[in-house]
Motif scaffolding. Sequence first.
Motif, PDB file in Angstrom:
ATOM      1  N   ILE A 155       0.868  -1.171   0.000  1.00 47.95           N
ATOM      2  CA  ILE A 155       0.000   0.000   0.000  1.00 47.95           C
ATOM      3  C   ILE A 155       0.915   1.235   0.000  1.00 47.95           C
ATOM      4  O   ILE A 155       2.132   1.112  -0.066  1.00 47.95           O
ATOM      5  N   SER A 156       0.316   2.413   0.068  1.00 46.43           N
ATOM      6  CA  SER A 156       1.086   3.646  -0.123  1.00 46.43           C
ATOM      7  C   SER A 156       2.238   3.835   0.861  1.00 46.43           C
ATOM      8  O   SER A 156       3.290   4.338   0.494  1.00 46.43           O
ATOM      9  N   ASN A 157       2.072   3.416   2.115  1.00 47.16           N
ATOM     10  CA  ASN A 157       3.104   3.700   3.105  1.00 47.16           C
ATOM     11  C   ASN A 157       3.904   2.486   3.577  1.00 47.16           C
ATOM     12  O   ASN A 157       4.794   2.616   4.401  1.00 47.16           O
ATOM     13  N   GLN A 158       3.592   1.287   3.048  1.00 50.46           N
ATOM     14  CA  GLN A 158       4.347   0.107   3.482  1.00 50.46           C
ATOM     15  C   GLN A 158       4.277  -1.025   2.473  1.00 50.46           C
ATOM     16  O   GLN A 158       3.418  -1.055   1.600  1.00 50.46           O
ATOM     17  N   LYS A 159       5.231  -1.939   2.654  1.00 51.76           N
ATOM     18  CA  LYS A 159       5.289  -3.132   1.816  1.00 51.76           C
ATOM     19  C   LYS A 159       5.440  -4.326   2.750  1.00 51.76           C
ATOM     20  O   LYS A 159       6.257  -4.311   3.668  1.00 51.76           O
ATOM     21  N   ILE A 160       4.632  -5.368   2.498  1.00 50.23           N
ATOM     22  CA  ILE A 160       4.675  -6.577   3.312  1.00 50.23           C
ATOM     23  C   ILE A 160       4.986  -7.750   2.388  1.00 50.23           C
ATOM     24  O   ILE A 160       4.346  -7.921   1.351  1.00 50.23           O
ATOM     25  N   VAL A 161       5.985  -8.541   2.783  1.00 47.45           N
ATOM     26  CA  VAL A 161       6.390  -9.707   1.999  1.00 47.45           C
ATOM     27  C   VAL A 161       6.305 -10.929   2.912  1.00 47.45           C
ATOM     28  O   VAL A 161       6.928 -10.961   3.974  1.00 47.45           O
ATOM     29  N   ASP A 162       5.525 -11.939   2.488  1.00 46.10           N
ATOM     30  CA  ASP A 162       5.376 -13.183   3.252  1.00 46.10           C
ATOM     31  C   ASP A 162       6.068 -14.327   2.526  1.00 46.10           C
ATOM     32  O   ASP A 162       5.947 -14.469   1.306  1.00 46.10           O
ATOM     33  N   VAL A 163       6.777 -15.149   3.319  1.00 52.36           N
ATOM     34  CA  VAL A 163       7.435 -16.349   2.793  1.00 52.36           C
ATOM     35  C   VAL A 163       7.209 -17.457   3.813  1.00 52.36           C
ATOM     36  O   VAL A 163       7.280 -17.235   5.022  1.00 52.36           O
ATOM     37  N   GLU A 164       6.954 -18.678   3.306  1.00 48.06           N
ATOM     38  CA  GLU A 164       6.773 -19.831   4.185  1.00 48.06           C
ATOM     39  C   GLU A 164       7.795 -20.885   3.795  1.00 48.06           C
ATOM     40  O   GLU A 164       7.861 -21.304   2.642  1.00 48.06           O
ATOM     41  N   ILE A 165       8.607 -21.333   4.782  1.00 49.77           N
ATOM     42  CA  ILE A 165       9.645 -22.329   4.494  1.00 49.77           C
ATOM     43  C   ILE A 165       9.930 -23.129   5.772  1.00 49.77           C
ATOM     44  O   ILE A 165       9.995 -22.568   6.872  1.00 49.77           O
ATOM     45  N   ASN A 166      10.063 -24.433   5.607  1.00 47.28           N
ATOM     46  CA  ASN A 166      10.389 -25.347   6.712  1.00 47.28           C
ATOM     47  C   ASN A 166       9.473 -25.171   7.925  1.00 47.28           C
ATOM     48  O   ASN A 166       9.920 -25.195   9.077  1.00 47.28           O
ATOM     49  N   GLY A 167       8.187 -24.989   7.679  1.00 53.25           N
ATOM     50  CA  GLY A 167       7.211 -24.890   8.765  1.00 53.25           C
ATOM     51  C   GLY A 167       7.182 -23.535   9.459  1.00 53.25           C
ATOM     52  O   GLY A 167       6.404 -23.343  10.395  1.00 53.25           O
ATOM     53  N   LEU A 168       8.009 -22.598   9.032  1.00 55.34           N
ATOM     54  CA  LEU A 168       8.001 -21.259   9.642  1.00 55.34           C
ATOM     55  C   LEU A 168       7.419 -20.251   8.655  1.00 55.34           C
ATOM     56  O   LEU A 168       7.644 -20.330   7.451  1.00 55.34           O
ATOM     57  N   LYS A 169       6.685 -19.306   9.217  1.00 58.13           N
ATOM     58  CA  LYS A 169       6.065 -18.263   8.410  1.00 58.13           C
ATOM     59  C   LYS A 169       6.805 -16.950   8.688  1.00 58.13           C
ATOM     60  O   LYS A 169       6.862 -16.495   9.823  1.00 58.13           O
ATOM     61  N   TYR A 170       7.378 -16.363   7.643  1.00 57.27           N
ATOM     62  CA  TYR A 170       8.163 -15.130   7.735  1.00 57.27           C
ATOM     63  C   TYR A 170       7.396 -13.978   7.092  1.00 57.27           C
ATOM     64  O   TYR A 170       6.917 -14.106   5.967  1.00 57.27           O
ATOM     65  N   THR A 171       7.306 -12.882   7.806  1.00 54.27           N
ATOM     66  CA  THR A 171       6.741 -11.651   7.246  1.00 54.27           C
ATOM     67  C   THR A 171       7.791 -10.559   7.381  1.00 54.27           C
ATOM     68  O   THR A 171       8.277 -10.294   8.491  1.00 54.27           O
ATOM     69  N   ILE A 172       8.139  -9.945   6.258  1.00 52.57           N
ATOM     70  CA  ILE A 172       9.029  -8.784   6.264  1.00 52.57           C
ATOM     71  C   ILE A 172       8.144  -7.577   5.977  1.00 52.57           C
ATOM     72  O   ILE A 172       7.506  -7.503   4.932  1.00 52.57           O
ATOM     73  N   GLN A 173       8.097  -6.659   6.924  1.00 56.16           N
ATOM     74  CA  GLN A 173       7.229  -5.488   6.806  1.00 56.16           C
ATOM     75  C   GLN A 173       8.098  -4.229   6.777  1.00 56.16           C
ATOM     76  O   GLN A 173       8.806  -3.933   7.735  1.00 56.16           O
ATOM     77  N   CYS A 174       8.053  -3.505   5.662  1.00 54.42           N
ATOM     78  CA  CYS A 174       8.805  -2.255   5.518  1.00 54.42           C
ATOM     79  C   CYS A 174       7.834  -1.084   5.590  1.00 54.42           C
ATOM     80  O   CYS A 174       6.980  -0.931   4.714  1.00 54.42           O
ATOM     81  N   ILE A 175       7.956  -0.278   6.616  1.00 52.89           N
ATOM     82  CA  ILE A 175       7.135   0.926   6.734  1.00 52.89           C
ATOM     83  C   ILE A 175       7.972   2.075   6.177  1.00 52.89           C
ATOM     84  O   ILE A 175       8.820   2.628   6.860  1.00 52.89           O
ATOM     85  N   HIS A 176       7.742   2.385   4.905  1.00 57.98           N
ATOM     86  CA  HIS A 176       8.593   3.367   4.221  1.00 57.98           C
ATOM     87  C   HIS A 176       7.961   4.750   4.137  1.00 57.98           C
ATOM     88  O   HIS A 176       8.630   5.711   3.752  1.00 57.98           O
ATOM     89  N   ASN A 177       6.699   4.880   4.485  1.00 62.01           N
ATOM     90  CA  ASN A 177       6.001   6.168   4.491  1.00 62.01           C
ATOM     91  C   ASN A 177       6.150   6.927   3.170  1.00 62.01           C
ATOM     92  O   ASN A 177       6.296   8.146   3.151  1.00 62.01           O
ATOM     93  N   SER A 178       6.177   6.180   2.070  1.00 65.70           N
ATOM     94  CA  SER A 178       6.259   6.723   0.705  1.00 65.70           C
ATOM     95  C   SER A 178       7.554   7.472   0.419  1.00 65.70           C
ATOM     96  O   SER A 178       7.620   8.243  -0.520  1.00 65.70           O
ATOM     97  N   LYS A 179       8.591   7.245   1.213  1.00 61.29           N
ATOM     98  CA  LYS A 179       9.892   7.899   0.990  1.00 61.29           C
ATOM     99  C   LYS A 179      10.751   6.993   0.120  1.00 61.29           C
ATOM    100  O   LYS A 179      10.945   5.814   0.445  1.00 61.29           O
ATOM    101  N   GLU A 180      11.272   7.562  -0.951  1.00 58.82           N
ATOM    102  CA  GLU A 180      12.013   6.764  -1.933  1.00 58.82           C
ATOM    103  C   GLU A 180      13.256   6.110  -1.337  1.00 58.82           C
ATOM    104  O   GLU A 180      13.573   4.965  -1.642  1.00 58.82           O
ATOM    105  N   ASP A 181      13.984   6.829  -0.467  1.00 64.36           N
ATOM    106  CA  ASP A 181      15.194   6.240   0.114  1.00 64.36           C
ATOM    107  C   ASP A 181      14.863   5.039   0.996  1.00 64.36           C
ATOM    108  O   ASP A 181      15.598   4.055   1.026  1.00 64.36           O
TER     109      ASP A 181
END
Length: 196
Positions: A155-181
């Motif tokens: 969405i506009s202010n964040q990106k969420i990436v989910d991966v499932e491997i070896n029975g574990l569920k990983y979520t990487i959540q980047c709260i970037h607030n629409s800033k390019e850097d």
Amino acid sequence: MAQRTNLTTKSRTGKYILGFIFLSLLSVGGIYWLSSNKNKVEVPIEREEIAVTPATVVEEEAEAEKVEKEVAPLATPTAKLIEEFRSESDAFAVSYKGSRKLYQDTESSGRRYTFYDYAGNIVVHVGKSWSWLYPERTYTDKLLVDGENSFVYEISNQKIVDVEINGLKYTIQCIHNSKEDLKTECEEFIENFKFI
């Protein structure tokens, strides 16, 4: 009855006005005289010639080196540009910007690793169940995380990436607030994310 002469004297306001004008002019003249540059006294500065000999240079270098050594233990350590984090229990490793602070918490769905920065956080959730609810996750090879297919929600202010491997569920959540850097830093974080 005789009149008292001291009570019937005429008003002498003219003298007071002339006195006021005289004192005002005198004050203005004094201020001007004090602020004018006419009264500055220049004092000649005597310069002392210092003979520089090789021995003097050696002594000065030795003194400077001594001061550097004394100051060195007092210097505050600077943050590394890139830090490395590794979790054996949650089977991942990642490199991240050294300016971020790492906080670890346990939550009902697993563990939470917050890579804190006041501009926007990067958070990794790891557990046997998902840290957030979503009706259907469709994994694709559009964004690979260490070679694994992922589900991406953005969405506009964040990106969420989910991966499932070896029975574990990983979520990487980047709260970037629409800033390019911060978006760029998020992409780099995901590229550096490794399963161990």
